[in-house]
Design a protein around this motif. Structure first.
Motif, mmCIF file in Angstrom:
data_model
loop_
_atom_site.group_PDB
_atom_site.id
_atom_site.type_symbol
_atom_site.label_atom_id
_atom_site.label_comp_id
_atom_site.label_asym_id
_atom_site.label_seq_id
_atom_site.Cartn_x
_atom_site.Cartn_y
_atom_site.Cartn_z
ATOM 1 N N UNK A 117 54.691 -83.885 40.075
ATOM 2 C CA UNK A 117 55.484 -83.060 40.992
ATOM 3 C C UNK A 117 56.575 -82.320 40.204
ATOM 4 N N UNK A 118 56.416 -81.008 39.951
ATOM 5 C CA UNK A 118 57.457 -80.247 39.237
ATOM 6 C C UNK A 118 58.592 -79.890 40.185
ATOM 7 N N UNK A 119 59.821 -80.045 39.726
ATOM 8 C CA UNK A 119 60.997 -79.724 40.523
ATOM 9 C C UNK A 119 61.718 -78.518 39.931
ATOM 10 N N UNK A 120 62.451 -77.822 40.767
ATOM 11 C CA UNK A 120 63.104 -76.578 40.376
ATOM 12 C C UNK A 120 64.400 -76.856 39.613
ATOM 13 N N UNK A 121 64.624 -76.093 38.547
ATOM 14 C CA UNK A 121 65.854 -76.247 37.779
ATOM 15 C C UNK A 121 65.909 -75.254 36.647
ATOM 16 N N UNK A 122 66.940 -75.327 35.796
ATOM 17 C CA UNK A 122 67.138 -74.308 34.761
ATOM 18 C C UNK A 122 66.126 -74.384 33.626
ATOM 19 N N UNK A 123 65.584 -73.239 33.271
ATOM 20 C CA UNK A 123 64.735 -73.083 32.095
ATOM 21 C C UNK A 123 65.343 -71.981 31.245
ATOM 22 N N UNK A 124 65.812 -72.316 30.059
ATOM 23 C CA UNK A 124 66.454 -71.301 29.221
ATOM 24 C C UNK A 124 65.501 -70.156 28.908
ATOM 25 N N UNK A 171 59.124 -64.497 22.572
ATOM 26 C CA UNK A 171 60.284 -65.367 22.671
ATOM 27 C C UNK A 171 60.207 -66.441 21.599
ATOM 28 N N UNK A 172 61.347 -66.780 21.018
ATOM 29 C CA UNK A 172 61.402 -67.896 20.076
ATOM 30 C C UNK A 172 62.826 -68.421 20.003
ATOM 31 N N UNK A 173 62.970 -69.587 19.409
ATOM 32 C CA UNK A 173 64.272 -70.235 19.306
ATOM 33 C C UNK A 173 64.503 -70.677 17.867
ATOM 34 N N UNK A 174 65.709 -71.123 17.589
ATOM 35 C CA UNK A 174 66.059 -71.599 16.263
ATOM 36 C C UNK A 174 67.022 -72.767 16.402
ATOM 37 N N UNK A 175 67.063 -73.627 15.394
ATOM 38 C CA UNK A 175 68.072 -74.668 15.356
ATOM 39 C C UNK A 175 69.436 -73.989 15.408
ATOM 40 N N UNK A 198 69.413 -61.200 22.706
ATOM 41 C CA UNK A 198 70.005 -62.449 22.235
ATOM 42 C C UNK A 198 70.683 -63.101 23.429
ATOM 43 N N UNK A 199 70.134 -64.237 23.869
ATOM 44 C CA UNK A 199 70.651 -64.927 25.054
ATOM 45 C C UNK A 199 71.133 -66.317 24.653
ATOM 46 N N UNK A 200 72.436 -66.552 24.748
ATOM 47 C CA UNK A 200 72.956 -67.847 24.298
ATOM 48 C C UNK A 200 73.847 -68.483 25.357
ATOM 49 N N UNK A 227 75.904 -72.691 16.299
ATOM 50 C CA UNK A 227 75.810 -73.922 17.094
ATOM 51 C C UNK A 227 75.818 -73.654 18.600
ATOM 52 N N UNK A 228 75.372 -72.476 18.984
ATOM 53 C CA UNK A 228 75.239 -72.132 20.402
ATOM 54 C C UNK A 228 73.742 -72.004 20.722
ATOM 55 N N UNK A 229 73.207 -72.820 21.625
ATOM 56 C CA UNK A 229 71.782 -72.717 21.960
ATOM 57 C C UNK A 229 71.420 -71.286 22.343
ATOM 58 N N UNK A 230 70.411 -70.750 21.660
ATOM 59 C CA UNK A 230 70.097 -69.315 21.805
ATOM 60 C C UNK A 230 68.592 -69.101 21.909
ATOM 61 N N UNK A 231 68.219 -68.162 22.765
ATOM 62 C CA UNK A 231 66.835 -67.695 22.864
ATOM 63 C C UNK A 231 66.808 -66.262 22.338
ATOM 64 N N UNK A 232 65.858 -65.973 21.445
ATOM 65 C CA UNK A 232 65.678 -64.624 20.909
ATOM 66 C C UNK A 232 64.409 -64.021 21.524
ATOM 67 N N UNK A 233 64.493 -62.763 21.913
ATOM 68 C CA UNK A 233 63.348 -62.073 22.491
ATOM 69 C C UNK A 233 63.235 -60.686 21.874
#
Length: 237
Positions: A117-124, A171-175, A198-200, A227-233
């Motif tokens: 059962x998938x529940x709704x919530x944040x997906x970066x 889309x990709x991410x980095x440490x 750039x979405x952080x 050190x800020x969680x970031x998604x690159x697109x």
């Protein structure tokens, strides 16, 4: 005996009030469970405390999913569900089983005819895609790119070429501590007309989401991504 259900519980992306990112019915479901399979026990306890779970955290059955679980590990974690007990699957942040080892547990649950059962919530990833202005009809997530500079630059150019060919958002991410190097690699490797988002710090007070062409990124100072969680697109034309 009826089998239990495996609830996929999204986790906050950072230290923000759960009421801002967690729907009320999801919080209610999480508070009703006493068995959790998690990526990181410490993070899971903090999230359950944020969700105001009514039971003492020490009394909850919280088990960590191994980084590379074998079949015996998965079967052991799912054994309580075979006996009729419900469970919650939690990632370290965001949606479980998306860019997350929990996918293996979900796969095994299906093989054992356990309801998922998938529940709704944040997906970066989806939040970044939504806010990027790039193509949301065709997109692909590639996880982490190579650490080696030459290999990383080659992979960026490959993804850019594929993006142009298929009009596909990549889309990709980095440490987090390598975000700066990733940004510079993108700015130096991509073509001038390629769009980079750039979405952080998504969902946090420090959230920042910016989309520009590479030519325009080169005219502006580099953003502070350390050190800020970031998604690159990227989307090439």
């Amino acid at each position: 005996m009826l089998k239990g259900k495996l609830y996929l519980i999204p986790v906050s992306l950072g230290p923000s009030p759960s009421s801002l990112t967690t729907p009320a019915d999801v919080a209610t479901r999480a508070r009703s469970l006493d068995y959790f399979v998690v990526e990181n026990a410490k993070t899971a306890r903090a999230e359950l405390k944020r969700l105001e779970h009514p039971a003492p955290l020490r009394d909850l059955d919280i088990r960590e999913l191994p980084e590379k679980p074998g079949m015996a590990d998965l079967d052991g974690l799912l054994a309580p569900l075979i006996s009729g007990r419900d469970a919650g699957l939690m990632s370290e942040a965001g949606c479980p089983a998306v860019a997350d080892p929990g996918a293996l547990l979900v796969r095994r649950a299906h093989e054992m005819n356990i309801a998922v059962v998938p529940l709704v919530g944040p997906s970066s990833l989806l939040l970044a895609l939504m806010a990027s202005g790039l193509n949301g009809q065709s997109f692909a997530f590639h996880g982490y790119l190579p650490v080696d500079e030459e290999a990383r630059n080659k992979r960026i150019r490959e993804l850019e070429t594929e993006s142009a060919r298929h009009a596909r958002t990549q889309l990709f991410i980095e440490t987090p501590y390598r975000n700066g190097r990733m940004f510079e690699a993108l700015r130096n490797s991509c073509r001038p007309d390629t769009r980079l988002c750039v979405a952080c710090d998504l969902t946090l007070e420090s959230e920042s989401i910016t989309t520009r062409r590479i030519a325009d990124w080169k005219k502006t100072p580099s953003p502070d991504l350390n050190r800020r969680p970031t998604v690159f697109l990227i989307l090439a034309t």
